[in-house]
Motif scaffolding. Sequence first.
Motif, mmCIF file in Angstrom:
data_model
loop_
_atom_site.group_PDB
_atom_site.id
_atom_site.type_symbol
_atom_site.label_atom_id
_atom_site.label_comp_id
_atom_site.label_asym_id
_atom_site.label_seq_id
_atom_site.Cartn_x
_atom_site.Cartn_y
_atom_site.Cartn_z
ATOM 1 N N GLU A 86 39.775 54.815 -32.034
ATOM 2 C CA GLU A 86 40.491 53.552 -31.860
ATOM 3 C C GLU A 86 41.989 53.734 -32.108
ATOM 4 O O GLU A 86 42.804 53.084 -31.455
ATOM 5 C CB GLU A 86 39.927 52.484 -32.796
ATOM 6 C CG GLU A 86 38.559 51.997 -32.392
ATOM 7 C CD GLU A 86 38.008 50.920 -33.302
ATOM 8 O OE1 GLU A 86 38.674 50.552 -34.297
ATOM 9 O OE2 GLU A 86 36.907 50.424 -33.008
ATOM 10 N N ALA A 87 42.348 54.620 -33.027
ATOM 11 C CA ALA A 87 43.763 54.862 -33.322
ATOM 12 C C ALA A 87 44.504 55.343 -32.083
ATOM 13 O O ALA A 87 45.665 54.972 -31.865
ATOM 14 C CB ALA A 87 43.903 55.880 -34.452
ATOM 15 N N ASP A 93 48.494 51.276 -26.897
ATOM 16 C CA ASP A 93 48.866 49.874 -26.776
ATOM 17 C C ASP A 93 50.270 49.626 -27.334
ATOM 18 O O ASP A 93 51.061 48.895 -26.731
ATOM 19 C CB ASP A 93 47.841 48.989 -27.487
ATOM 20 C CG ASP A 93 48.059 47.515 -27.198
ATOM 21 O OD1 ASP A 93 48.297 47.152 -26.023
ATOM 22 O OD2 ASP A 93 47.997 46.719 -28.149
ATOM 23 N N ASP A 94 50.598 50.243 -28.466
ATOM 24 C CA ASP A 94 51.958 50.140 -29.009
ATOM 25 C C ASP A 94 52.983 50.648 -28.000
ATOM 26 O O ASP A 94 54.036 50.034 -27.804
ATOM 27 C CB ASP A 94 52.101 50.959 -30.295
ATOM 28 C CG ASP A 94 51.592 50.248 -31.526
ATOM 29 O OD1 ASP A 94 51.252 49.056 -31.431
ATOM 30 O OD2 ASP A 94 51.548 50.897 -32.584
ATOM 31 N N PHE A 99 57.341 48.691 -23.465
ATOM 32 C CA PHE A 99 57.957 48.640 -22.143
ATOM 33 C C PHE A 99 58.337 47.202 -21.803
ATOM 34 O O PHE A 99 57.725 46.258 -22.298
ATOM 35 C CB PHE A 99 57.008 49.171 -21.062
ATOM 36 C CG PHE A 99 56.620 50.620 -21.227
ATOM 37 C CD1 PHE A 99 57.471 51.540 -21.824
ATOM 38 C CD2 PHE A 99 55.395 51.075 -20.774
ATOM 39 C CE1 PHE A 99 57.122 52.870 -21.954
ATOM 40 C CE2 PHE A 99 55.032 52.410 -20.898
ATOM 41 C CZ PHE A 99 55.901 53.302 -21.497
ATOM 42 N N ASP A 100 59.320 47.042 -20.956
ATOM 43 C CA ASP A 100 59.743 45.700 -20.554
ATOM 44 C C ASP A 100 58.733 45.020 -19.637
ATOM 45 O O ASP A 100 58.758 43.805 -19.485
ATOM 46 C CB ASP A 100 61.105 45.762 -19.848
ATOM 47 C CG ASP A 100 62.238 46.094 -20.802
ATOM 48 O OD1 ASP A 100 62.097 45.823 -22.016
ATOM 49 O OD2 ASP A 100 63.256 46.631 -20.346
ATOM 50 N N ILE A 101 57.885 45.800 -19.007
ATOM 51 C CA ILE A 101 56.850 45.239 -18.135
ATOM 52 C C ILE A 101 55.498 45.763 -18.596
ATOM 53 O O ILE A 101 55.408 46.787 -19.265
ATOM 54 C CB ILE A 101 57.073 45.609 -16.651
ATOM 55 C CG1 ILE A 101 57.010 47.130 -16.460
ATOM 56 C CG2 ILE A 101 58.370 45.056 -16.135
ATOM 57 C CD1 ILE A 101 56.970 47.569 -15.020
ATOM 58 N N ARG A 102 54.464 45.029 -18.238
ATOM 59 C CA ARG A 102 53.098 45.463 -18.586
ATOM 60 C C ARG A 102 52.428 45.934 -17.303
ATOM 61 O O ARG A 102 52.176 45.140 -16.405
ATOM 62 C CB ARG A 102 52.324 44.303 -19.198
ATOM 63 C CG ARG A 102 50.978 44.675 -19.758
ATOM 64 C CD ARG A 102 51.120 45.486 -21.022
ATOM 65 N NE ARG A 102 49.851 45.572 -21.721
ATOM 66 C CZ ARG A 102 49.739 45.985 -22.949
ATOM 67 N NH1 ARG A 102 50.812 46.337 -23.629
ATOM 68 N NH2 ARG A 102 48.574 46.065 -23.534
ATOM 69 N N CYS A 122 40.278 51.271 -24.758
ATOM 70 C CA CYS A 122 41.667 51.149 -24.285
ATOM 71 C C CYS A 122 41.791 49.992 -23.306
ATOM 72 O O CYS A 122 42.687 49.156 -23.430
ATOM 73 C CB CYS A 122 42.129 52.441 -23.610
ATOM 74 S SG CYS A 122 42.428 53.819 -24.715
ATOM 75 N N ALA A 123 40.911 49.970 -22.326
ATOM 76 C CA ALA A 123 40.951 48.911 -21.315
ATOM 77 C C ALA A 123 40.784 47.540 -21.955
ATOM 78 O O ALA A 123 41.472 46.584 -21.583
ATOM 79 C CB ALA A 123 39.865 49.154 -20.268
#
Length: 136
Positions: A86-87, A93-94, A99-102, A122-123
């Motif tokens: 999970e880490a 995710d961090d 980023f400015d966009i996803r 992750c998804a």
Amino acid sequence: PIYALEGAVAVAGTAMQWLRDNLQLATSATKLAHLAQSTQGDNGGVYFVPAFNGLFAPHWDASARGSIYGLTSYATKAHLCRAALEAVAFQLDDLLSSFDIRPKLLKVDGGMTVNADLLQFCADIMQITVMKPKKS
């Protein structure tokens, strides 16, 4: 125009090697993955921060050190293995959050991509499609 955003999780595989070699929780990465899978998605409240050499992107904190949180008498080595996987996802995710966009799609590669549970986690937490290369 087409743009690419790139980032790396520097200690993903290293964290699993540490669990295998230093803590001797299992004899192979595959066995670590099976231990993690045996929790059926329950980390037992255990969280692992594998900052063995500081935190890399996007935090850039060389003084940070690794930590394990949430240990109780209920926690098992399987929970620690799950927390380590999970880490990796939390680090990704961090990185994406910086980023400015996803992006809608995350392309992944490397040895850990054989772990379907990791890719699904992750998804799920990033609410994004995760795609790995097809075997040739």
